[in-house]
Design a protein around this motif. Sequence first.
Motif: not given
Length: 89
Positions: A57-83
């Motif tokens: 269960k913890l491994e599944e939660e970890k994978e879910s959180v990492l996927a969510q983090m990757a998606e949020l990084k894409k959004i933030l990098y798309g918005k703020f670029k290299d800043s």
Amino acid sequence: MQQETNDNLEDASNELILTDEEVVRLQIGEVFAHLSKDELESKIEQMKEVTSQKLEKLEEEKESVLAQMAELKKILYGKFKDSINLEED
């Protein structure tokens, strides 16, 4: 922590195989309980099963959180670029 508990239970199971005693002491908190070898084997197997389920269960939660983090990084990098820098050091 669950992985450590699982490893400890595996070690206890291995030690139980090596013992010649029919009655074995099991420490529960600060108290020792006397159990037969067969009872203790089944108890350890039950504990290992519960720990394995929690670990999965913890491994599944970890994978879910990492996927969510990757998606949020894409959004933030798309918005703020290299800043911004969101990479772990």
